[in-house]
Motif scaffolding. Structure first.
Motif, PDB file in Angstrom:
ATOM      1  N   GLU A  63     -11.233   0.619   5.498  1.00  0.00           N
ATOM      2  CA  GLU A  63     -11.473   0.661   3.955  1.00  0.00           C
ATOM      3  C   GLU A  63     -10.907  -0.604   3.589  1.00  0.00           C
ATOM      4  O   GLU A  63     -10.481  -1.443   2.774  1.00  0.00           O
ATOM      5  N   PHE A  64     -10.442  -2.025   4.940  1.00  0.00           N
ATOM      6  CA  PHE A  64     -10.283  -2.897   4.473  1.00  0.00           C
ATOM      7  C   PHE A  64     -11.540  -4.146   5.085  1.00  0.00           C
ATOM      8  O   PHE A  64     -10.846  -5.426   4.595  1.00  0.00           O
ATOM      9  N   ALA A  98      -5.394  -6.023  -3.546  1.00  0.00           N
ATOM     10  CA  ALA A  98      -5.707  -5.474  -3.347  1.00  0.00           C
ATOM     11  C   ALA A  98      -5.068  -5.384  -5.493  1.00  0.00           C
ATOM     12  O   ALA A  98      -4.157  -5.076  -5.192  1.00  0.00           O
ATOM     13  N   ARG A 156       1.433   4.117  -2.746  1.00  0.00           N
ATOM     14  CA  ARG A 156       0.605   5.629  -2.224  1.00  0.00           C
ATOM     15  C   ARG A 156       1.864   6.752  -3.171  1.00  0.00           C
ATOM     16  O   ARG A 156       2.234   7.679  -3.930  1.00  0.00           O
ATOM     17  N   ASN A 210      -5.283   8.255  -2.070  1.00  0.00           N
ATOM     18  CA  ASN A 210      -6.030   7.396  -2.791  1.00  0.00           C
ATOM     19  C   ASN A 210      -5.847   5.896  -3.659  1.00  0.00           C
ATOM     20  O   ASN A 210      -5.297   6.006  -5.270  1.00  0.00           O
ATOM     21  N   LEU A 211      -5.965   4.850  -3.296  1.00  0.00           N
ATOM     22  CA  LEU A 211      -5.470   4.117  -4.158  1.00  0.00           C
ATOM     23  C   LEU A 211      -5.628   3.698  -4.925  1.00  0.00           C
ATOM     24  O   LEU A 211      -4.660   3.369  -6.053  1.00  0.00           O
ATOM     25  N   ARG A 221      -1.715  -5.743   0.597  1.00  0.00           N
ATOM     26  CA  ARG A 221      -2.147  -4.793   2.200  1.00  0.00           C
ATOM     27  C   ARG A 221      -1.911  -6.142   3.633  1.00  0.00           C
ATOM     28  O   ARG A 221      -2.543  -5.739   4.415  1.00  0.00           O
ATOM     29  N   ASP A 268       1.079  -1.484  -0.323  1.00  0.00           N
ATOM     30  CA  ASP A 268       0.138  -0.085   0.020  1.00  0.00           C
ATOM     31  C   ASP A 268       0.906   1.080  -0.054  1.00  0.00           C
ATOM     32  O   ASP A 268       0.752   2.314  -0.689  1.00  0.00           O
ATOM     33  N   LEU A 290     -13.578  -1.093  -3.504  1.00  0.00           N
ATOM     34  CA  LEU A 290     -12.254   0.188  -3.890  1.00  0.00           C
ATOM     35  C   LEU A 290     -13.133   1.433  -4.226  1.00  0.00           C
ATOM     36  O   LEU A 290     -13.109   1.996  -5.328  1.00  0.00           O
ATOM     37  N   LEU A 291     -12.792   2.224  -4.012  1.00  0.00           N
ATOM     38  CA  LEU A 291     -13.183   3.631  -4.075  1.00  0.00           C
ATOM     39  C   LEU A 291     -12.306   4.709  -5.242  1.00  0.00           C
ATOM     40  O   LEU A 291     -11.822   5.556  -4.051  1.00  0.00           O
ATOM     41  N   GLU A 292     -13.434   5.674  -5.539  1.00  0.00           N
ATOM     42  CA  GLU A 292     -11.564   6.345  -6.985  1.00  0.00           C
ATOM     43  C   GLU A 292     -11.879   7.508  -5.221  1.00  0.00           C
ATOM     44  O   GLU A 292     -11.004   8.818  -5.531  1.00  0.00           O
TER      45      GLU A 292
END
Lengths: 305, 305
Positions: free
Chosen positions: B204-205, A208, A175, A182-183, A202, A171, B222-224
């Motif tokens: 977030e996991f 992911a 980043r 934001n991933l 993760r 992660d 997974l959100l942008e």
């Protein structure tokens, strides 16, 4: 198809709340190879010192890993010493002695210069690039890196990434590489650097993945006993590559296959963390791996209505 | 079947790197109710002060939430002020003014004392127990709690947990409640305290769930764009309970249904975090919810060979 991996072979000394091990065989290429060797032929390119003992050699040898690319050079083997606390996600490095790894210049022996699959474990991106130029274009090139190179050799890393198909990092590395918290956005930026597929490790929360067409995320297996996370990420990469090499056949490496490979990566990492060092990757049977793979699929399964 | 929720209704002031909101309607019971109201009838038992305005009231009212249990009492409404940084997993509480929440004594109105499903949001375990005694045994009792009660009222909490079916808390709360760092072992200890099912919220996991017979874990979507995580956990619980109440029928609440309910919890939390405060839970359509549920199922899907 066979897998070629380039990276570190080391002696690790590990302390966790559940025990410790002194100078056991470790290193990214070791974990990767041991995980991948359950699925396909693995060739390792690495360097060890004159002090690399027979016992350590036997660990690699009895797993059927091809060692023609393992050079023994004057000096001492790379040593890492680390400690984990109850929060096994955080580790403290107590000592690092690069030894022969400091002047490591990977040379791919003649006989293995047409690898089906190539994985460049976390080493200097200049060396990663150099290895790619020593071999015929493999079917799939994967790569790992770390904050040290992201910060210290950004241009050299960019040159390597431009030729890589699959990047496997964690992660915080993702980043930092993208310069974006934001991933999902970070993945978009990274994929424009070269890799068609990004896999983000993760830790205890799984992985992911960002494919050209879709997102894929899985939790890690929930384990009653986790004693040593050392090598989990490299075992994950080994599981992914070993599975792909064994199952891709002549067809496309499509998303469906990639999802199964990532699941297998999680399975191999789960074996690693349940024992110290590489112990959890030895003496595994095909049945135990298949059983745990089924368990992993069941873990997140949601039925249609 | 309908859902009864007891908990806080509050004014929140929120700062994140993406903007801020001042004195918007919030509180655990609010997020829970708004999420659950998309699936079934929701009755809320809570207290607000004389300053609780018409606009805030309309947010609840226009979502069809039944407000006969919302008491307006002398004093000021509970206020919380917090700040998030780029790592949205960590929040900083800047100010808390309990107001009327300090002397909150939940009273379940006569007409809603036979709730199908009861959720005890994070309040004093003494009050949670008291509410259970005011109603006929519901089909399912769920409960949330926090470190403050785990440390401050362990006996009272144990008495409550002994009668609860489903506990929904986060990782660190689960570890502290059990006094055990390994989550799987912690879950075993907690389930022996009463709840047949434990759901651990992992931000977030995603979420990990421990059923009598199996484990279940899912990543989060997974959100942008994630702008404000406030209320994500309560929206998750509202999605779980709303979905269960709407779909359990007369049959057993089995693992298959529970898995789908937890997935719906993740879906509702995903809507919450994409906007400030409760905004993301308003004006949702059945189609948008169904579409995102399908997206969630696809996220982790691994095909059989």
């Amino acid at each position: 198809m066979s897998v070629l991996v380039v990276g570190s072979v080391a002696y690790d000394s590990i302390e966790t709340p559940f025990g410790s091990r002194d100078e056991v065989v470790g290193g990214a290429a070791t974990y990767f190879s041991l995980a991948a060797s359950h699925f396909t032929d693995v060739h390792v390119v690495a360097a060890v010192g004159e002090d690399f003992g027979d016992e350590a050699m036997r660990v690699l040898d009895r797993s059927g890993i091809h060692l023609e690319g393992l050079e023994r050079v004057p000096g001492k083997t790379f040593r890492w010493k680390g400690r984990y606390h109850y929060d096994l996600n955080e580790r403290e490095t107590l000592d690092t002695q690069l030894g022969v790894f400091e002047r490591f210049e990977p040379r791919v022996p003649e006989g293995i210069r047409i690898p089906g699959f190539l994985f460049l474990a976390n080493i200097d991106p200049v060396l990663q690039y150099d290895v790619m130029k020593q071999v015929e274009r493999p079917r799939l090139i994967g790569c790992d890196t770390m904050n040290f190179w992201i910060e210290g050799k950004p241009k050299e890393l960019a040159r390597t990434l431009a030729e890589v198909d699959l990047l496997i990092i964690n992660d915080s590395e993702a980043r930092e590489l993208a310069g974006e918290p934001n991933l999902v956005k970070a993945a978009g930026i990274i994929r424009r650097m070269g890799p068609r597929t990004l896999i983000v490790k993760r830790g205890e929360f799984g992985a992911a993945s960002f494919f050209p067409e879709a997102l894929f995320a899985v939790p890690a297996l929930l384990l009653e006993s986790v004693v040593d996370p050392t090598g989990a990420g490299d075992s994950f990469a080994g599981g992914v590559f070993g599975y792909l090499a064994a199952n891709a056949g002549d067809g496309a490496i499509d998303e469906r296959l990639m999802r199964r490979a990532i699941a297998m990566g999680c399975v191999m990492a789960s074996f690693t963390v349940q024992s110290f060092g590489v112990e959890g990757l030895l003496d595994l049977t095909e049945d135990r791996i298949a059983e745990r793979f089924a368990q992993f699929r069941a873990l997140s399964h949601i039925e249609a209505e």
